[in-house]
Design a protein around this motif. Structure first.
Motif, short mmCIF file in Angstrom:
data_model
loop_
_atom_site.label_atom_id
_atom_site.label_comp_id
_atom_site.label_asym_id
_atom_site.label_seq_id
_atom_site.Cartn_x
_atom_site.Cartn_y
_atom_site.Cartn_z
N ALA A 1 26.88 -9.56 -73.38
CA ALA A 1 26.91 -9.29 -74.82
C ALA A 1 25.55 -9.60 -75.43
O ALA A 1 25.06 -8.84 -76.29
N ASN A 2 24.95 -10.70 -75.03
CA ASN A 2 23.62 -11.04 -75.55
C ASN A 2 22.67 -9.85 -75.39
O ASN A 2 22.00 -9.45 -76.34
N ARG A 3 22.62 -9.31 -74.19
CA ARG A 3 21.70 -8.20 -73.94
C ARG A 3 22.09 -6.96 -74.77
O ARG A 3 21.23 -6.27 -75.31
N MET A 4 23.38 -6.68 -74.84
CA MET A 4 23.83 -5.49 -75.58
C MET A 4 23.53 -5.60 -77.08
O MET A 4 23.47 -4.60 -77.78
N LEU A 5 23.38 -6.84 -77.55
CA LEU A 5 23.15 -7.05 -78.99
C LEU A 5 21.71 -7.43 -79.28
O LEU A 5 21.37 -7.85 -80.39
N GLY A 6 20.85 -7.30 -78.28
CA GLY A 6 19.43 -7.54 -78.51
C GLY A 6 19.01 -9.00 -78.54
O GLY A 6 17.92 -9.34 -78.98
N LEU A 7 19.87 -9.88 -78.03
CA LEU A 7 19.53 -11.30 -77.98
C LEU A 7 18.94 -11.65 -76.62
O LEU A 7 19.10 -10.89 -75.65
N GLU A 8 18.31 -12.79 -76.54
CA GLU A 8 17.87 -13.28 -75.24
C GLU A 8 19.09 -13.49 -74.36
O GLU A 8 20.10 -14.05 -74.83
N PRO A 9 19.04 -13.10 -73.09
CA PRO A 9 20.23 -13.20 -72.22
C PRO A 9 20.81 -14.62 -72.16
O PRO A 9 22.03 -14.78 -72.07
N CYS A 10 19.96 -15.62 -72.22
CA CYS A 10 20.44 -17.00 -72.04
C CYS A 10 21.00 -17.63 -73.32
O CYS A 10 21.50 -18.76 -73.26
N THR A 11 20.92 -16.92 -74.43
CA THR A 11 21.32 -17.54 -75.69
C THR A 11 22.74 -18.13 -75.61
O THR A 11 23.68 -17.45 -75.22
N GLY A 12 22.84 -19.38 -75.94
CA GLY A 12 24.15 -20.04 -75.94
C GLY A 12 24.66 -20.38 -74.56
O GLY A 12 25.79 -20.85 -74.40
N LEU A 13 23.85 -20.19 -73.55
CA LEU A 13 24.33 -20.39 -72.18
C LEU A 13 23.50 -21.41 -71.39
O LEU A 13 23.62 -21.50 -70.18
N ASP A 14 22.67 -22.17 -72.09
CA ASP A 14 21.90 -23.21 -71.41
C ASP A 14 22.75 -24.48 -71.35
O ASP A 14 22.55 -25.44 -72.08
N LEU A 15 23.73 -24.46 -70.45
CA LEU A 15 24.77 -25.49 -70.43
C LEU A 15 24.58 -26.42 -69.25
O LEU A 15 24.62 -25.98 -68.10
N PRO A 16 24.38 -27.71 -69.51
CA PRO A 16 24.31 -28.64 -68.37
C PRO A 16 25.70 -28.83 -67.78
O PRO A 16 26.70 -28.81 -68.50
N PRO A 17 25.79 -29.01 -66.48
CA PRO A 17 27.11 -29.18 -65.85
C PRO A 17 27.82 -30.43 -66.36
O PRO A 17 27.19 -31.43 -66.68
N MET A 18 29.12 -30.35 -66.42
CA MET A 18 29.95 -31.49 -66.81
C MET A 18 30.27 -32.31 -65.56
O MET A 18 31.02 -31.84 -64.69
N MET A 19 29.69 -33.50 -65.50
CA MET A 19 29.92 -34.38 -64.35
C MET A 19 30.34 -35.74 -64.85
O MET A 19 29.65 -36.29 -65.70
N PRO A 20 31.29 -36.42 -64.32
CA PRO A 20 32.22 -35.88 -63.31
C PRO A 20 33.32 -35.09 -64.04
O PRO A 20 33.43 -35.19 -65.22
#
Lengths: 351, 351, 351, 351
Positions: A332-351
């Motif tokens: 969706a980011n790409r289809m709407l002209g946003l940077e692909p990673c927008t809102g997706l720079d998510l650190p893993p949930m540990m533990p």
């Protein structure tokens, strides 16, 4: 700047739930409509008490209606069963709204293959030709603001394809002798009530299912064939594991070249040099699903087994994020002209 | 009739714990000595509060001493690490006590293979020749009252071997193209404190380990080679699953004959017609580890995949009972002149 | 704008791990130093492979040294055992660096109470007077850029205190008849190897521990006494539950006023009207730990039981985020002049 | 000697499943009929593949019919919902077959209390007077070969009652200030498909439910009142825990006598001196549900808290065995003239 309004058809499953979670943290997209036939009229905060007090909680679930959705949303995510999605997609596209379809309806390029594995004829062949298979590392360049329809990849294929493509592209392994043994958490089995997915039927046990017949098989074979530039037939074996999220797949290929682990590792690293979400782990390190929990990462571990002349590729993805809703947002980011990673720079949930 | 006195060296691990549980329900064997260097002097009921109030609770754990054990016991179970077991076995046998060794020390017939995979030379070659590999369906007839030493099979081999032997014996699959992808519960990782097996490091996640290097590999290959009557090299891949007990293995063989599922099923059913603990499940049914929980069953599910010409064999065992302590008791029963099934007619614990 | 450099002493436990996760997503704070005596010299990405490829992965773990930390960091988080923290705090403060102490060393205002429950004398009484108890809803206003030292609350107290303060402040329940029955996930038991917290010892079971003697008791009583304006003695009972994160506490108070649920609910809602992280759930809805997973939320559910004249308050927090590291960041935000919520607007991870 | 034929109405739930497991190991009872409206015609081995190959597997599930059951069985276990059980019981008794009813229909002596808590009038008042409440330690002496109808206790009451009766009988604690905070595994929630008990909705989380309104409340109060010889009103709070089996309850009583732990422990030990299934754990040891897994044990741990003048009683039972089907067999044993413990000398399954 106002956020871009998007909609979600099918809010009650785990993919829908995950979309709501990810959109809640997205700076540029705003969920404005969410639909569910069963729960129409219920505020999202009541359906999902974990949203209590958050802005999303006030959205009132609606019965799905393409006109209403199209009027309010620039893009709609479809988290509905296969078969249903192709019809809704057509309506939404006609009404001028872009679609990311999380179902299987537009993933298989050949409608005959679709008909064979899904047991029903494809009704939207023109759209099928238009749809882009939304695996970012393979087709990200094809998803642009001009794209109207993306077929979001299946959960199992997302990891397995990424794990095998480099080896097949370079002819490291034979295209005729591949086994992909995959293990998934229970959210992959969906949120519909059923005895087989009750806590006491899944906890502290393990089972295989759909051996040789799972519908993700042709999807994986389709993309591996592109990489190998020749037909690929695999043994794909899914298993149900007592965990919430995550898929670990161990894939076995017959090596055609006497490469060392170091050489294969270099090949993979180079292949994914520009892929922020693919992590080729250091030699000797094998992935764990928790290391990618809640993220877009596809972790890859490599083993060269000289005794058996096999390359083993272990991949881990979060089936709900990378294997469904996170990947949908990347598209969706790409289809709407946003940077692909927008809102997706998510650190893993540990533990 | 007085029960036959038996001993247990190494009571603190999960195999030891399971032996205590099974002996508690055994009509003809009585645990009279249990040893642990670390817990010597502690009553078993204090070490294991789940035994509180039961007769076993009163047994005081002792420091291991072969003379004391031999004086009190007609047979001793060894649940100690490999390397240590061969020495203790020699002492006990010399003192006239039979031994069921749950370690790997006497499983591999070729001491060179042992040295290569376990990294230490074998010190008891004569005993190695005497030892019987205690997989009941294959060697039960060789375990008699004359038997002094049984090498109890490893947990992974117990199921995988039983699953592949019929197909290899009859040449159904090639001996040169086998993958065994196995998934084990966490009790297989032992009871020693370590960060990697803490609850929070195992729960809600999944990992592969020891790919291509696990020490059960040569044990499996040894027995498959006997069945195939030719050398066998397999890819054996263990995984750690968030569950307490159980091993599910999915094995992949290349079919050499165009048999139908019905034919393969008939072949397996016939092969195990006299094996009360092997259950060849009905066609279309695949095993789950919980169906064998706490029992001696090895469940086998079969899939013939025409698309890929592969035979898939899914096996489920309880790693602690069938894969360790229950099997040890089955062997002890035979060595002491009891019916093999004595004390082992255990219905599965569900859920 | 450059981010503010912060440090972390004790990176190897679950609180340290959670701080790394939360700082990874923080826009204004940058982790520049992380220490561990045991792992000094190891890059964080090797210690924690889930960080592979992320910027934090390159930080090399150091041996703790107050001078080095103070030179590089404007604020340091201490995730070390009680007893050790008071000394390190003094050194860091002397060197001009602010401290958020996640240990218990500065939580109890009365050093005699500390000595009694923790079994050692308090060595930093002057700092004890200076420290602010960092529960945002109670003491947020006291944490300012002038604050040098914050005592970060314990995991159990964080939820239980917030759940009982409104009722005690308004005299709804008696201060002399309170039971707090709490259930915690296994990450609360720490990351040190031990038999008792192995997967197989925690999974599929449940236990109580520290009944009447847990060290969080005086911390809870201290803050409840402030709210009640009179001494409070509670029965606090922790339990260990097979889950990774989360604490659910059910607290029981004797009602002193014949209030309806509606009235009590209004009182709570009003009390936390300005508290973005406290969610008083709608009447009839009780919290679940997953609804707060990975977040700063403290969810509160209320039950007025007329039959027994008791008020039941059920609270749910994530022990690692709200009960430790997230709260520590909330305090650090204030101490460094940032908005309290910076980096902490986290939607719950479901499922 | 031929085994005594017994029947089971309601084989598809977890109580039914557990009865099948326990009867499979029972030397003197033989399951000859099992009913389920939904699965009539299906062999038990197909419904429950874990029975494959065992004698029980051949039993064909029938539609429930009292005449058929009565003709074939000397005793029938009812594992059907409350409301339905009272009617079936009447039919079976009339036809001359004994009944152990696992539902709540005959547990509450006062039909008005039943009507109030279960929301329907009691239709079999005469049978209600005849029924014996089947908690062995309290009413075992009343269950004889003359007994026709036993009301099998609820899962929560089984442990909580046993934990509090000694203290109430001797006036150690007040009858007016009791809190029972109970935590149950998910099998207690039944086997009916529902979203709320799916794996992903129960795993890695914790919730309270039915606070102040759970239907086991009057059952517990009824029996505690007998012990106290005065009315008892308790706060009973159930919680759902991510585990399969087991209930741990922590009960809090206000001490009326300044007894030491040693004294209370002696009192409990003496009270249960002749009760083989109640284990009063040593002072300082608290129960864990796994220690009673699969067994009839009710483990009791005691804490005297001088600070708060409370007696804490922690009890652990297996909700399916002690809390349902095992207890049902204990009652059946007595009703059929067998030793109460027959078939129930079960060592705990660890881990």
């Amino acid at each position: 700047m106002a956020r871009i309004p998007v909609g979600l058809v099918g809010v009650t499953g785990y993919a829908g739930m995950e979309l709501v979670r990810l959109l809640a943290g997205h700076p540029d997209l705003e969920l404005v409509q969410a639909t569910s036939r069963q729960h129409a009229g219920t505020p999202l905060g009541q359906l999902y008490p974990f949203l209590h007090g958050r802005p999303e909680a006030k959205i009132v679930v609606q019965s799905p209606d393409s006109a209403t959705l199209a009027a309010a949303c620039r893009l709609v995510f479809l988290a509905v069963p296969h078969g249903a999605a192709m019809e809704v997609s057509a309506q939404l596209l006609k009404a001028g709204t872009k679609v990311v379809d999380l179902s299987a309806d537009f993933r298989l390029r050949d409608p005959e293959v679709y008909a064979k594995w899904y047991g029903l004829p494809h009704q939207q062949r023109a759209l099928l030709e238009e749809a882009v298979y939304g695996l970012p590392e393979l087709y990200g360049h094809k998803v642009t603001e001009a794209t109207r329809l993306v077929a979001n990849p299946g959960c199992y294929p997302s990891g397995i394809i990424l794990g095998l493509v480099p080896a097949l592209r370079e002819g490291v392994i034979s295209s005729r002798d591949i086994v992909a043994d995959a293990k998934s958490g229970a959210s992959g089995a969906g949120r519909k009530p059923s005895t087989g997915t009750l806590y006491c039927e899944v906890s502290d046990t393990l089972r295989a299912y759909g051996l040789g017949t799972h519908r993700h098989t042709p999807e994986i074979e389709q993309e591996l064939a592109v990489a190998a530039d020749s037909p690929v037939t695999i043994s794909f074996s899914p298993h149900l594991v007592p965990m919430n999220r995550g898929i670990l797949a161990t894939s076995y290929g017959r090596m055609q070249q006497p490469l060392s682990l170091e050489e294969v590792h270099a090949l993979y690293t180079s292949c994914y040099a520009d892929a922020p979400w693919v992590r080729v782990l250091p030699e000797g390190t094998l992935p764990e699903t928790r290391w990618v929990r809640g993220t877009m990462f596809c972790d890859i571990g490599l083993v060269v087994d000289r005794r058996t002349d096999r390359l083993l590729v272990v991949t881990a993805v979060d089936n709900l994020c990378r294997g469904a809703s996170g990947q949908a947002i990347a598209n969706a980011n790409r289809m709407l002209g946003l940077e692909p990673c927008t809102g997706l720079d998510l650190p893993p949930m540990m533990p």
